[in-house]
Design a protein around this motif. Structure first.
Motif, PDB file in Angstrom:
ATOM      1  N   ALA A  33      33.237 -42.891   7.094  1.00 34.00           N
ATOM      2  CA  ALA A  33      32.851 -41.936   8.135  1.00 34.00           C
ATOM      3  C   ALA A  33      32.607 -40.547   7.548  1.00 34.00           C
ATOM      4  O   ALA A  33      33.240 -40.149   6.564  1.00 34.00           O
ATOM      5  N   GLY A  34      31.671 -39.811   8.186  1.00 30.63           N
ATOM      6  CA  GLY A  34      31.473 -38.413   7.865  1.00 30.63           C
ATOM      7  C   GLY A  34      30.863 -38.144   6.511  1.00 30.63           C
ATOM      8  O   GLY A  34      31.148 -37.102   5.896  1.00 30.63           O
ATOM      9  N   GLN A  35      30.029 -39.057   6.019  1.00 24.91           N
ATOM     10  CA  GLN A  35      29.421 -38.862   4.707  1.00 24.91           C
ATOM     11  C   GLN A  35      27.910 -38.999   4.782  1.00 24.91           C
ATOM     12  O   GLN A  35      27.406 -39.914   5.428  1.00 24.91           O
ATOM     13  N   SER A  36      27.222 -38.127   4.101  1.00 22.73           N
ATOM     14  CA  SER A  36      25.792 -38.324   3.906  1.00 22.73           C
ATOM     15  C   SER A  36      25.592 -39.319   2.775  1.00 22.73           C
ATOM     16  O   SER A  36      26.534 -39.666   2.044  1.00 22.73           O
ATOM     17  N   VAL A  37      24.360 -39.780   2.623  1.00 25.67           N
ATOM     18  CA  VAL A  37      24.043 -40.659   1.502  1.00 25.67           C
ATOM     19  C   VAL A  37      24.315 -39.937   0.185  1.00 25.67           C
ATOM     20  O   VAL A  37      24.856 -40.525  -0.761  1.00 25.67           O
ATOM     21  N   ALA A  38      23.971 -38.669   0.115  1.00 29.13           N
ATOM     22  CA  ALA A  38      24.193 -37.913  -1.116  1.00 29.13           C
ATOM     23  C   ALA A  38      25.671 -37.853  -1.480  1.00 29.13           C
ATOM     24  O   ALA A  38      26.044 -38.064  -2.648  1.00 29.13           O
ATOM     25  N   SER A  39      26.529 -37.575  -0.499  1.00 29.61           N
ATOM     26  CA  SER A  39      27.957 -37.478  -0.799  1.00 29.61           C
ATOM     27  C   SER A  39      28.540 -38.850  -1.111  1.00 29.61           C
ATOM     28  O   SER A  39      29.407 -38.985  -1.985  1.00 29.61           O
ATOM     29  N   PHE A  40      28.069 -39.898  -0.428  1.00 34.05           N
ATOM     30  CA  PHE A  40      28.529 -41.254  -0.711  1.00 34.05           C
ATOM     31  C   PHE A  40      28.153 -41.658  -2.137  1.00 34.05           C
ATOM     32  O   PHE A  40      28.957 -42.239  -2.867  1.00 34.05           O
ATOM     33  N   TYR A  41      26.927 -41.334  -2.523  1.00 33.50           N
ATOM     34  CA  TYR A  41      26.458 -41.669  -3.870  1.00 33.50           C
ATOM     35  C   TYR A  41      27.316 -40.967  -4.923  1.00 33.50           C
ATOM     36  O   TYR A  41      27.795 -41.600  -5.877  1.00 33.50           O
ATOM     37  N   ALA A  42      27.542 -39.668  -4.749  1.00 30.94           N
ATOM     38  CA  ALA A  42      28.344 -38.927  -5.718  1.00 30.94           C
ATOM     39  C   ALA A  42      29.773 -39.456  -5.781  1.00 30.94           C
ATOM     40  O   ALA A  42      30.335 -39.645  -6.874  1.00 30.94           O
TER      41      ALA A  42
ATOM     42  N   SER B 106      20.143 -48.753  19.670  1.00 32.88           N
ATOM     43  CA  SER B 106      21.354 -47.982  19.937  1.00 32.88           C
ATOM     44  C   SER B 106      22.063 -47.512  18.677  1.00 32.88           C
ATOM     45  O   SER B 106      22.900 -46.614  18.734  1.00 32.88           O
ATOM     46  N   TRP B 107      21.761 -48.130  17.554  1.00 28.53           N
ATOM     47  CA  TRP B 107      22.521 -47.778  16.345  1.00 28.53           C
ATOM     48  C   TRP B 107      21.615 -47.440  15.160  1.00 28.53           C
ATOM     49  O   TRP B 107      21.991 -47.595  14.008  1.00 28.53           O
ATOM     50  N   GLN B 108      20.450 -46.903  15.448  1.00 30.73           N
ATOM     51  CA  GLN B 108      19.495 -46.612  14.384  1.00 30.73           C
ATOM     52  C   GLN B 108      20.060 -45.652  13.343  1.00 30.73           C
ATOM     53  O   GLN B 108      19.879 -45.846  12.136  1.00 30.73           O
ATOM     54  N   ALA B 109      20.741 -44.595  13.781  1.00 26.94           N
ATOM     55  CA  ALA B 109      21.248 -43.609  12.827  1.00 26.94           C
ATOM     56  C   ALA B 109      22.286 -44.227  11.900  1.00 26.94           C
ATOM     57  O   ALA B 109      22.254 -44.021  10.677  1.00 26.94           O
ATOM     58  N   THR B 110      23.217 -44.985  12.472  1.00 31.06           N
ATOM     59  CA  THR B 110      24.219 -45.660  11.641  1.00 31.06           C
ATOM     60  C   THR B 110      23.566 -46.709  10.758  1.00 31.06           C
ATOM     61  O   THR B 110      23.904 -46.857   9.568  1.00 31.06           O
ATOM     62  N   ARG B 111      22.622 -47.449  11.330  1.00 28.98           N
ATOM     63  CA  ARG B 111      21.944 -48.503  10.559  1.00 28.98           C
ATOM     64  C   ARG B 111      21.225 -47.922   9.345  1.00 28.98           C
ATOM     65  O   ARG B 111      21.324 -48.462   8.233  1.00 28.98           O
ATOM     66  N   ASP B 112      20.517 -46.823   9.537  1.00 27.21           N
ATOM     67  CA  ASP B 112      19.764 -46.240   8.435  1.00 27.21           C
ATOM     68  C   ASP B 112      20.684 -45.705   7.342  1.00 27.21           C
ATOM     69  O   ASP B 112      20.381 -45.807   6.145  1.00 27.21           O
ATOM     70  N   THR B 113      21.803 -45.123   7.733  1.00 25.80           N
ATOM     71  CA  THR B 113      22.766 -44.626   6.746  1.00 25.80           C
ATOM     72  C   THR B 113      23.410 -45.782   6.000  1.00 25.80           C
ATOM     73  O   THR B 113      23.485 -45.782   4.756  1.00 25.80           O
TER      74      THR B 113
ATOM     75  N   GLU C  50      19.728 -36.626  -3.073  1.00 21.53           N
ATOM     76  CA  GLU C  50      19.133 -35.575  -2.246  1.00 21.53           C
ATOM     77  C   GLU C  50      19.170 -35.899  -0.754  1.00 21.53           C
ATOM     78  O   GLU C  50      18.742 -35.072   0.063  1.00 21.53           O
ATOM     79  N   ASP C  51      19.686 -37.077  -0.407  1.00 21.52           N
ATOM     80  CA  ASP C  51      19.593 -37.537   0.983  1.00 21.52           C
ATOM     81  C   ASP C  51      20.784 -37.047   1.811  1.00 21.52           C
ATOM     82  O   ASP C  51      21.849 -37.671   1.833  1.00 21.52           O
ATOM     83  N   THR C  52      20.578 -35.946   2.480  1.00 18.35           N
ATOM     84  CA  THR C  52      21.571 -35.458   3.444  1.00 18.35           C
ATOM     85  C   THR C  52      21.132 -35.745   4.876  1.00 18.35           C
ATOM     86  O   THR C  52      21.854 -35.424   5.822  1.00 18.35           O
ATOM     87  N   GLU C  53      19.941 -36.337   5.016  1.00 14.04           N
ATOM     88  CA  GLU C  53      19.410 -36.659   6.341  1.00 14.04           C
ATOM     89  C   GLU C  53      20.182 -37.807   6.982  1.00 14.04           C
ATOM     90  O   GLU C  53      20.484 -37.780   8.184  1.00 14.04           O
ATOM     91  N   HIS C  54      20.482 -38.839   6.195  1.00 11.53           N
ATOM     92  CA  HIS C  54      21.209 -39.993   6.712  1.00 11.53           C
ATOM     93  C   HIS C  54      22.701 -39.772   6.510  1.00 11.53           C
ATOM     94  O   HIS C  54      23.212 -39.839   5.381  1.00 11.53           O
ATOM     95  N   CYS C  55      23.402 -39.510   7.599  1.00 14.34           N
ATOM     96  CA  CYS C  55      24.810 -39.091   7.489  1.00 14.34           C
ATOM     97  C   CYS C  55      25.643 -39.553   8.682  1.00 14.34           C
ATOM     98  O   CYS C  55      26.679 -38.967   8.987  1.00 14.34           O
TER      99      CYS C  55
END
Length: 292
Positions: free
Chosen positions: A88-97, A9-16, A127-132
């Motif tokens: 909330a509302g962040q991709s991995v790329a934006s979180f990293y930056a 149920s929480w794969q997307a959140t878990r992966d991010t 480069e990771d905007t997939e996990h968001c």
């Protein structure tokens, strides 16, 4: 009451969240003096979420905490400065930056290897905007599972008088773990973890051990696990409490969290699982007697 959280149920959140904790964990690793078995890279449970604990920086201390109550990353320095980043509302790329910018604003300079470890597909953080995806309720529910598991693992840890790790969170696989050691060296680990140098496993498994923990896999709602390295002959056939079993695919014993939640005495079941699997490793491996 134990928290129900279906893994699917929480794969997307878990992966991010997995990637975000890798970033923060790598920052701790880069700034902290090395400790055997990579104990200097882990995160720890806190009253708000997951924390790095104190990290030495020039002129003081830094800590970083995933706050799963107010859903933000908090950076604190010993000179009184703080920075807050919403989760909330962040991709991995934006979180990293944003995280690296916040560190810079605190006067902390750090370079990390900006690629995740122990995952099959390792997208560079920048480069990771997939996990968001970040669902606050799901992240908080996972934290509650970790709190429950942490209490169980602390109880189990307290009965061992030999060398034993803290109860800590390894961001490579998102598991909360505690490890007991026999005191003897072990054969060199073969390595093979995805996107992870074999040298990491060589150091982590340099000594004979019995390790147990909890992670969001292995069951419909996650699972407790236990394994030995090297596994002694007969280990996989050891008797364990009803509901637990040995996974040939993973090479370890599993106790699904949903089995624990449904048990008449969940605490007793978990402790019985942890004790039985440790005893199998220690007795079959002819360890010294190291429990109180």
């Amino acid at each position: 009451m134990r928290t129900e959280l279906a893994v699917d149920s929480w794969q997307a959140t878990r992966d991010t969240l997995h990637m975000w904790t890798q970033i923060v964990g790598k920052i701790r690793m880069a700034l902290t003096p090395s400790v055997n078995h990579w104990w200097h890279v882990t995160l720890y449970l806190s009253a708000r979420g997951l924390s790095t604990g104190p990290i030495p920086v020039p002129g003081g201390i830094l800590d970083m905490e995933f706050d799963f109550v107010e859903h933000r990353l908090v950076l604190r320095s010993s000179d009184g400065e703080r920075r807050y980043l919403p989760l909330a509302g962040q991709s991995v790329a934006s979180f990293y930056a944003a995280t690296m910018d916040a560190l810079g604003s605190l006067g902390v300079e750090v370079e990390i290897h900006p690629v995740p470890n122990e995952v099959e597909v390792a997208i560079p953080f920048a480069e990771d905007t997939e996990h968001c995806t970040y669902d606050p309720e799901q992240a908080q529910a996972f934290w509650h599972q970790l709190i429950d598991a942490g209490t169980q693992l602390q109880r189990f840890r307290s009965r061992f008088i030999g060398k034993v790790s803290p109860v800590h969170y390894f961001w490579g696989a998102m598991d909360l773990a505690v490890t007991r050691f026999s005191g003897r060296t072990a054969p060199m680990h073969p390595g093979g973890a995805p996107n992870c140098p074999d040298s990491v496993m060589h150091e982590g498994y340099s000594h004979e051990l019995s390790s147990a923990g909890f992670w969001p896999g292995g069951g419909a709602e996650g699972a407790y696990y236990s394994y030995a390295y090297p596994a002694p002959a007969g280990f996989a056939d050891a008797e364990v409490p009803e509901g637990a079993y040995f996974s040939d695919a993973l090479g370890e014993f599993l106790l699904p969290y949903e089995v624990v939640r449904a048990a008449a005495d969940p605490d007793a079941l978990v402790q019985a699982f942890l004790e039985a699997t440790y005893r199998a490793a220690a007795e079959l491996g002819e360890w010294p007697v190291l429990t109180a």
